[in-house]
Each structure stands twice: as C-alpha cells, then as structure tokens.
Design a protein around this motif. Structure first.
Motif, PDB file in Angstrom:
ATOM      1  N   SER A  56       0.804  -1.209   0.000  1.00  0.00           N
ATOM      2  CA  SER A  56       0.000   0.000   0.000  1.00  0.00           C
ATOM      3  C   SER A  56       0.845   1.272   0.000  1.00  0.00           C
ATOM      4  CB  SER A  56      -0.944   0.001   1.187  1.00  0.00           C
ATOM      5  OG  SER A  56      -0.217  -0.077   2.386  1.00  0.00           O
ATOM      6  N   ASN A  59       1.784   1.515  -3.839  1.00  0.00           N
ATOM      7  CA  ASN A  59       0.593   1.626  -4.667  1.00  0.00           C
ATOM      8  C   ASN A  59      -0.627   1.552  -3.758  1.00  0.00           C
ATOM      9  OD1 ASN A  59      -1.363   1.603  -6.597  1.00  0.00           O
ATOM     10  ND2 ASN A  59      -0.622  -0.209  -7.672  1.00  0.00           N
ATOM     11  N   ASN A  61      -3.692   1.846  -4.191  1.00  0.00           N
ATOM     12  CA  ASN A  61      -4.840   1.152  -4.756  1.00  0.00           C
ATOM     13  C   ASN A  61      -4.330   0.047  -5.662  1.00  0.00           C
ATOM     14  OD1 ASN A  61      -7.260   0.302  -5.723  1.00  0.00           O
ATOM     15  ND2 ASN A  61      -7.869   2.262  -6.608  1.00  0.00           N
ATOM     16  N   ALA A  64      -6.057  -0.844  -8.994  1.00  0.00           N
ATOM     17  CA  ALA A  64      -6.096   0.099 -10.106  1.00  0.00           C
ATOM     18  C   ALA A  64      -5.076  -0.314 -11.167  1.00  0.00           C
ATOM     19  CB  ALA A  64      -5.793   1.502  -9.607  1.00  0.00           C
ATOM     20  N   GLU A  65      -5.412  -0.036 -12.389  1.00  0.00           N
ATOM     21  CA  GLU A  65      -4.516  -0.404 -13.478  1.00  0.00           C
ATOM     22  C   GLU A  65      -3.345   0.567 -13.526  1.00  0.00           C
ATOM     23  OE1 GLU A  65      -6.263  -1.179 -17.276  1.00  0.00           O
ATOM     24  OE2 GLU A  65      -8.087  -1.938 -16.367  1.00  0.00           O
ATOM     25  N   GLU A  66      -2.156   0.029 -13.671  1.00  0.00           N
ATOM     26  CA  GLU A  66      -0.967   0.862 -13.758  1.00  0.00           C
ATOM     27  C   GLU A  66      -0.680   1.269 -15.194  1.00  0.00           C
ATOM     28  OE1 GLU A  66       2.334  -0.988 -11.805  1.00  0.00           O
ATOM     29  OE2 GLU A  66       1.385  -0.863  -9.858  1.00  0.00           O
ATOM     30  N   ASN A  73       0.128   4.811 -16.049  1.00  0.00           N
ATOM     31  CA  ASN A  73      -0.682   5.746 -15.274  1.00  0.00           C
ATOM     32  C   ASN A  73       0.147   6.225 -14.083  1.00  0.00           C
ATOM     33  OD1 ASN A  73      -2.530   7.082 -13.668  1.00  0.00           O
ATOM     34  ND2 ASN A  73      -4.126   5.543 -13.892  1.00  0.00           N
ATOM     35  N   ASN A  75      -0.646   8.036 -11.711  1.00  0.00           N
ATOM     36  CA  ASN A  75      -1.406   8.112 -10.452  1.00  0.00           C
ATOM     37  C   ASN A  75      -1.479   6.779  -9.730  1.00  0.00           C
ATOM     38  OD1 ASN A  75      -1.987  10.842 -10.442  1.00  0.00           O
ATOM     39  ND2 ASN A  75      -3.811  10.590 -11.700  1.00  0.00           N
ATOM     40  N   THR A  76      -1.223   5.681 -10.418  1.00  0.00           N
ATOM     41  CA  THR A  76      -1.367   4.368  -9.778  1.00  0.00           C
ATOM     42  C   THR A  76      -0.115   3.504  -9.887  1.00  0.00           C
ATOM     43  OG1 THR A  76      -2.314   3.457 -11.799  1.00  0.00           O
ATOM     44  CG2 THR A  76      -3.858   4.293 -10.151  1.00  0.00           C
ATOM     45  N   SER A  78       3.453   1.793  -9.531  1.00  0.00           N
ATOM     46  CA  SER A  78       4.420   1.569  -8.457  1.00  0.00           C
ATOM     47  C   SER A  78       5.785   2.098  -8.904  1.00  0.00           C
ATOM     48  CB  SER A  78       4.517   0.079  -8.151  1.00  0.00           C
ATOM     49  OG  SER A  78       5.040  -0.608  -9.281  1.00  0.00           O
ATOM     50  N   ARG A 100       3.207  12.167  -5.200  1.00  0.00           N
ATOM     51  CA  ARG A 100       1.808  11.760  -5.339  1.00  0.00           C
ATOM     52  C   ARG A 100       1.170  11.508  -3.969  1.00  0.00           C
ATOM     53  NH1 ARG A 100       1.810   6.673  -8.657  1.00  0.00           N
ATOM     54  NH2 ARG A 100       2.059   5.611  -6.692  1.00  0.00           N
ATOM     55  N   ASP A 105      -3.377  12.809  -6.317  1.00  0.00           N
ATOM     56  CA  ASP A 105      -3.208  12.403  -7.710  1.00  0.00           C
ATOM     57  C   ASP A 105      -2.879  13.587  -8.613  1.00  0.00           C
ATOM     58  OD1 ASP A 105      -3.728   9.795  -7.053  1.00  0.00           O
ATOM     59  OD2 ASP A 105      -5.765   9.770  -7.866  1.00  0.00           O
TER      60      ASP A 105
END
Length: 133
Positions: A56, A59, A61, A64-66, A73, A75-76, A78, A100, A105
């Motif tokens: 966590s 990442n 979430n 969520a798709e990276e 992305n 925002n998500t 790693s 971030r 985000d």
C-alpha cells in the motif's frame, strides 16, 4: 562426627519444603497462564491482515490499473512500473510516488514537472508514455 536430628528441626525442614513447593507451583501456574497460544483467525480477520501486508505504500490502490493503452498511469504506478519509462530511474520514480502521496493524484500529465528532477526536457521525452486516469 555425629549429627543430631531433632523433631523441631524436622518440622521446620518439612514446612520449608512445603512452602517452597507451593511457591514453585504458583510460579509454574503463572508461567503456564502467560503462554502464547496459536489460534486460527476468523476469515474476516485474515483478510484484514492480508490487506495490511499489501504494497500500500508504493501503490495505495493495488487493484487500479498501472498501464492504460500501453501508457503508464502515473497516479497508480508503483516505483517498479515507473522505472519502465525510458529516462526514469529508481530515485526519480521514488520522488514521483512520494510527490503523489504528499499532494494527491496528478490532474494532468503536465503536473509531473512539479516533481523534483523532472523538467520540461524530461517531460517532453516521457509524455508519450504516461497518462493520468
């Protein structure tokens, strides 16, 4: 040398032995009461623990798709995923994740230039490989 054994000495010895035996028993009972026991956790508590062990911090979430349409992305993603971007090393990826976490985000890909170490030149190099969702 001859030992004399008096009845009084025998009683005192016997009482001392009984007291020591009782104290030893109490100590053993206390040790036994404080033993750690292993118990199987209920299913809902097991799930809570596995969520805590998730990655966590890197990442928040994990579902969520990276990557979206081949773009990463920001925002998500790693740290490991961010290092897949050409020109982004481990330290810069860590700065992106830290930024971030501290600021929320990214609203647009241009905001990545607010991260220390990513200027306009580097942004031009990576903008085709990143997205925000």
């Amino acid at each position: 040398m001859k030992f004399k054994f008096s009845r009084k000495a025998g009683i005192v010895t016997f009482i001392t032995a009984v007291v020591l035996f009782a104290i030893g028993g109490l100590i053993l009972d206390r040790v036994h009461d404080n033993r750690f026991t292993i118990e199987k956790l209920p299913e809902d508590e097991q799930n809570e623990i596995s969520e805590v062990k998730s990655d966590s911090a890197v990442n928040p979430n994990p579902d969520a798709e990276e990557k979206t349409d081949g773009k990463i992305n920001i925002n998500t993603a790693s740290v490991e995923t961010l290092t897949e971007i050409k020109g982004i090393g481990q330290k810069t990826a860590e700065k992106i994740v830290h930024f971030r976490e501290a600021n929320g985000d990214f609203q647009s890909i241009e905001e990545i230039t607010k991260v220390s170490g990513i200027g306009k030149s580097k942004f031009e190099d990576i903008k085709e490989n990143i997205c925000v969702e």
